[in-house]
Write an enzyme that holds these catalytic residues in place. Structure first.
Site, short mmCIF file in Angstrom:
data_model
loop_
_atom_site.label_atom_id
_atom_site.label_comp_id
_atom_site.label_asym_id
_atom_site.label_seq_id
_atom_site.Cartn_x
_atom_site.Cartn_y
_atom_site.Cartn_z
N CYS A 452 0.79 -1.23 0.00
CA CYS A 452 0.00 0.00 0.00
C CYS A 452 0.83 1.29 0.00
O CYS A 452 0.51 2.21 -0.76
CB CYS A 452 -1.02 0.00 1.12
SG CYS A 452 -0.61 -0.94 2.58
N ARG A 481 7.43 -10.94 5.57
CA ARG A 481 7.03 -10.60 6.93
C ARG A 481 7.80 -11.47 7.90
O ARG A 481 7.90 -12.68 7.72
CB ARG A 481 5.51 -10.79 7.12
CG ARG A 481 4.72 -9.80 6.29
CD ARG A 481 3.23 -9.90 6.46
NE ARG A 481 2.56 -8.94 5.58
CZ ARG A 481 1.25 -8.88 5.39
NH1 ARG A 481 0.45 -9.72 6.02
NH2 ARG A 481 0.73 -7.98 4.57
N GLN A 499 0.83 -12.04 -3.18
CA GLN A 499 -0.62 -12.03 -3.09
C GLN A 499 -1.23 -11.19 -4.20
O GLN A 499 -0.53 -10.42 -4.85
CB GLN A 499 -1.10 -11.56 -1.72
CG GLN A 499 -0.67 -10.17 -1.33
CD GLN A 499 -1.11 -9.83 0.10
OE1 GLN A 499 -1.49 -10.69 0.88
NE2 GLN A 499 -1.04 -8.55 0.45
N ASP A 501 -2.63 -8.48 -4.62
CA ASP A 501 -2.79 -7.23 -3.88
C ASP A 501 -3.27 -6.13 -4.82
O ASP A 501 -2.65 -5.89 -5.87
CB ASP A 501 -1.44 -6.84 -3.28
CG ASP A 501 -1.59 -5.97 -2.06
OD1 ASP A 501 -2.73 -5.64 -1.71
OD2 ASP A 501 -0.56 -5.63 -1.45
N HIS A 503 -5.07 -2.03 -4.87
CA HIS A 503 -5.56 -0.84 -4.19
C HIS A 503 -6.33 0.00 -5.19
O HIS A 503 -5.84 0.29 -6.28
CB HIS A 503 -4.40 -0.05 -3.58
CG HIS A 503 -3.70 -0.81 -2.50
ND1 HIS A 503 -2.57 -1.55 -2.73
CD2 HIS A 503 -4.02 -0.99 -1.19
CE1 HIS A 503 -2.21 -2.15 -1.62
NE2 HIS A 503 -3.05 -1.82 -0.67
N LYS A 586 -14.35 -2.23 7.26
CA LYS A 586 -13.88 -3.29 6.38
C LYS A 586 -14.92 -4.39 6.26
O LYS A 586 -15.82 -4.52 7.09
CB LYS A 586 -12.57 -3.89 6.91
CG LYS A 586 -12.68 -4.56 8.26
CD LYS A 586 -11.37 -5.20 8.70
CE LYS A 586 -11.52 -5.89 10.06
NZ LYS A 586 -10.31 -6.64 10.44
N HIS A 658 -8.34 -1.13 0.06
CA HIS A 658 -7.43 -2.27 0.05
C HIS A 658 -8.27 -3.52 -0.26
O HIS A 658 -9.32 -3.71 0.36
CB HIS A 658 -6.77 -2.48 1.42
CG HIS A 658 -6.06 -1.29 1.95
ND1 HIS A 658 -4.69 -1.15 1.90
CD2 HIS A 658 -6.51 -0.19 2.60
CE1 HIS A 658 -4.33 -0.02 2.48
NE2 HIS A 658 -5.42 0.58 2.92
#
Length: 792
Positions: A452, A481, A499, A501, A503, A586, A658
């Site tokens: 992000c 991570r 992933q 991912d 945005h 969310k 997200h």
């Protein structure tokens, strides 16, 4: 994406309380650090001098009551340790005072309505008003008014749809009460949490140990403990522990709740450095609750079942070593896992489930099918072999094809960023311990754990206009991570992953349409794999950034999208009040696999904060007028005085969404492996076709068949080895080829193939004779249409 919450870190709940951490198991390859129990018991520095003098822990309270032979590993206690009686005496004193206070309170009449949910036919039951008094009436006392169909399965209550509430805890105000059964995830967690307390009580009585932490987990519960002399739990201990637990069930021990101040908590648990760590580092200043169950008094937020007689089946499943706080430099503790049920039949069904789950374990299938492996040279990083990479690439190809249809733009962003970027985004302050940090040219850098902040940089690198919005930015970049070593678990918990991912940068007016588009995306992807899914909306937490008005608008738009989804046949959605992220509401999406296990892969999160941190803006259509902001630009409610740059006329901030559908590819591959039990649908299968000759004289035709199907981008292998034909077929079946072609002189002459379908038993003895061109056409269609059923 926003960081996932690590199970090994303390987390703050929406109500301001703290969820205590789950400790990481110790990998067998690492050497345990033995705990010195006398040091663990030593008096805390904050205790008064007289407390130190009256508690000679150096001589071991635990040892004086033990019947242990010094030459054996038997740690059974003939009586309870002294610290237990002292702790429990203090609890009893405080409980008497609290009960007297409650008794002296006014007990006014309050308005209570029972929400009894839906019946077995899916019809909403009528609400039931009941007579009640504050500080006197309990949710459990109303069960006598409720049908046995409901009351027999009740584990815990819920007040006003928000707070789980002990059945025997008096109500305090006007409220709505609903009942949570064991069959629900919340009910199971409460039941297993209570069962963990019984296990803790049994362990404390049996070993005289120091307990650390005992939470519910996905398939039961565990308790961590330090045993004197660094001794370990043995399998021979399981039966005595289960016997003690069975005795406690017969005693119908109640779970008694008491709120205790921090000073009294320190007196109560001063014998244990583990409890003191939680008290000093994780609890709010006003104190916390403890629960008593039999001889056990433990730090606990609750709630719990009414009494131990509700537990009808209880079994210890395994034990292991673990690190306190998940830190390999901290004490080595013992962990005991168990499972319990309110019905013996459910225990039998659970054991059958575990057997089937073991057969489907992705770690076993991954090795058998040569999909992936792990190596200690890079713990938590998957080595994807060629066949595993085929699955990975098929998933990415699927998503890329959908991105093209749905207006996404794929980007690539750096793997490593200056720490200044992470400080600007806020991740450095809250997430740096979970990042891999490097020193480069006298500056701190970090491998990215999420995309992000980089996508914010990409959005803001040039002037943006409202005409460009929404911008849907997709990134398959590698993420890292720093998960604790003991938390790593096959491909479901890794350190290096990728992933899907994305945005989305949009205006506030575009939120509903974008969310509806994401729901359609979910249906498309999950439908291909046969995954049913559920949606849960998490709303504004107590600590949040921005203004309530902005949150209300955003939550309203999400509810509109969810209601539209339900109206179109998408099923009911759930409300999870107060559990949103601090930066925006969310939607959590949970899928259910073939074993009816729930997995959260997808997430949709609105974010007002990152666009503000990075001062993202775009030109609006209202040139020369004051712009309508898509996210609040006012000071946050967390006490911060920092204010963002004031937007000028004709400028507005975008809303950032997200979102992930499959989430981590590694984790999703693990879920798929277990969902299909290694029997992959044709379009994603790493082994689609195996061609076997009946005789060596048709080897040239076998090779031609391979070339023709490879030309259609299918994975085709041939077996020209000297093995017998039955052995070749059996080997192909074990490797889960979707189709096995057996060809001989007849097939060569007629230019056909004899097809055996993996999932059709009728074709196993003798396959179906299909012309070669027809077979190519049918399998091309099967692959192109990404059909779930393996049939042509």
């Amino acid at each position: 994406m926003p960081p996932e919450t690590s199970n090994d870190k303390p987390t703050l709940r929406a109500n301001g309380t703290t969820a205590l951490p789950i400790h990481s198991e110790i990998p067998k390859s690492e050497v345990s650090q033995t705990v010195d129990l006398k040091k663990a018991q030593k008096v805390h520095a904050n205790e008064p001098p007289e407390k130190k003098a009256s508690t000679p822990r150096g001589k071991s309270q635990m040892g004086e009551a033990s019947s242990k032979d010094p030459n054996s590993n038997d740690t059974r206690m003939s009586s309870l340790p002294k610290f237990v009686s002292e702790r429990n005496e203090l609890f009893n004193d405080l409980k008497r005072k609290r009960d007297a206070e409650v008794l002296s309170k006014d007990h006014p009449v309050i308005q209570v309505v029972l929400d009894l949910g839906f019946d077995k036919n899916g019809l909403l039951r009528p609400e039931m008003p009941v007579a009640a008094k504050a500080w006197e009436s309990t949710p459990g006392s109303f069960l006598r008014h409720v049908d046995k169909e409901i009351s027999s399965d009740v584990v815990v209550a819920k007040v006003d749809g928000k707070e789980l509430w002990d059945l025997d805890r008096p109500l305090e105000r006007d409220c709505r009460v609903s009942y949570i059964p064991f069959s629900s995830p919340e009910g199971r967690n409460v039941f297993w949490h209570s069962s963990a307390h019984v296990l803790g009580e049994a362990a404390e009585c049996y070993y005289g140990c120091l307990l650390s932490h005992g939470p519910p987990v996905e398939q039961g519960f565990f308790y961590d403990m330090a045993i004197e002399g660094g001794q370990v739990v043995k399998e021979s201990d399981w039966s005595p522990l289960e016997s003690k637990a069975a005795k406690f069930f017969k005693e119908k021990q109640t779970f008694d709740r008491l709120h205790v101040s921090i000073p009294d908590l320190k007196k109560m648990f001063g014998y244990s450095k583990y409890k003191m760590y939680y008290i000093e580092n994780l609890l709010p200043s006003e104190g916390s609750t403890v629960y008593r169950c039999g001889s056990l008094v433990d730090l606990c937020l609750g709630p719990h079942i009414q009494n131990t007689s509700k537990i009808k089946a209880f079994q210890i499943m395994k034990n292991s070593s673990c690190y306190f706080r998940g830190d390999k430099n901290d004490d080595s503790l013992q962990r005991i896992y168990g499972v319990a049920f309110p019905d013996k039949k459910q225990m039998t069904e659970h054991k059958q489930f575990l057997e089937e789950a073991a057969k489907r374990d992705h770690r076993r299938i991954g090795i058998e099918q040569e999909l992936f492996f792990f190596n200690d040279v890079s713990p938590g990083s998957t080595f994807l072999l060629p066949h595993g990479t085929r699955i990975f690439n098929a998933l990415q190809k699927l998503l890329r094809s959908e991105y093209l249809k749905r207006g996404y733009s794929e980007v690539q962003s750096p793997n490593m960023y200056d720490s200044d970027l992470w400080k600007k985004s806020g991740h450095w302050q809250h997430y740096s311990e979970d990042m891999f940090v490097l020193d480069v040219e006298k500056k701190k850098w970090a491998l990215k754990p999420m995309n992000c902040p980089g996508h914010c940089i990409m959005f803001g690198h040039r002037e943006r206009s409202y005409r460009e919005l929404p911008i849907r930015m997709a990134d398959f970049g590698v993420l890292h991570r720093n998960e604790a070593s003991g938390a790593l678990n096959g491909m479901t918990r890794v350190r290096k992953f990728q992933q899907d991912d994305t945005h989305i940068f949009c205006t506030q007016d575009q939120i509903t349409e974008e969310i509806e588009g994401l729901f359609d995306f979910l249906r498309c992807i999950y439908g291909l794999f046969g995954f049913p899914f559920r949606l849960k909306l998490s709303t504004r937490p107590e600590k949040f950034l921005g203004h309530i008005e902005t949150w209300d608008i955003a939550e309203g738009k999400l509810k509109d999208a969810l209601n539209s989804f339900t109206a179109s046949g998408g099923g009911q959605w759930e409300l999870n009040e107060g559990d949103g992220a601090f930066y925006g509401p969310k939607i959590d999406i949970t899928i259910s696999d073939a074993l009816r296990r729930d997995w959260q892969c997808a997430t949709i999160q609105l974010d007002f904060q990152l666009p503000q941190n990075f001062e993202l803006e775009y030109m609006t259509a209202e040139v020369g007028a004051k712009a309508k902001t898509a996210a609040t630009d006012e000071a946050p409610t967390d006490g911060s005085t920092a204010r963002p740059k004031v937007l000028g006329p004709g400028r507005a901030r975008p809303v950032m969404v997200h979102r992930a559908i499959v989430g981590s590819f590694e984790r999703f591959m693990a879920i798929l492996t277990e969902h299909f039990a290694g029997k992959w649908p044709f379009w994603i299968s790493p082994r689609q076709i195996l061609v076997i000759p009946v005789m060596a004289g048709v080897n040239d035709y076998v090779e031609e068949v391979q070339r023709l199907f490879k030309a259609q981008k299918m994975y085709v292998d041939i077996d020209l080895s000297g093995n017998t034909m039955p052995k070749k077929i059996r080997t192909g079946q074990l490797q889960q080829y979707n189709f096995i072609f057996v060809v001989g002189a007849q097939e060569k002459e007629s230019r056909s193939v004899n097809i055996r379908n993996r999932d059709d038993p009728e074709t196993q003895a003798k396959g179906e004779l299909v012309p070669l061109e027809e077979a190519i056409g049918k399998l091309k269609a099967l692959k192109k249409e990404r059909r779930l059923i393996n049939a042509i």
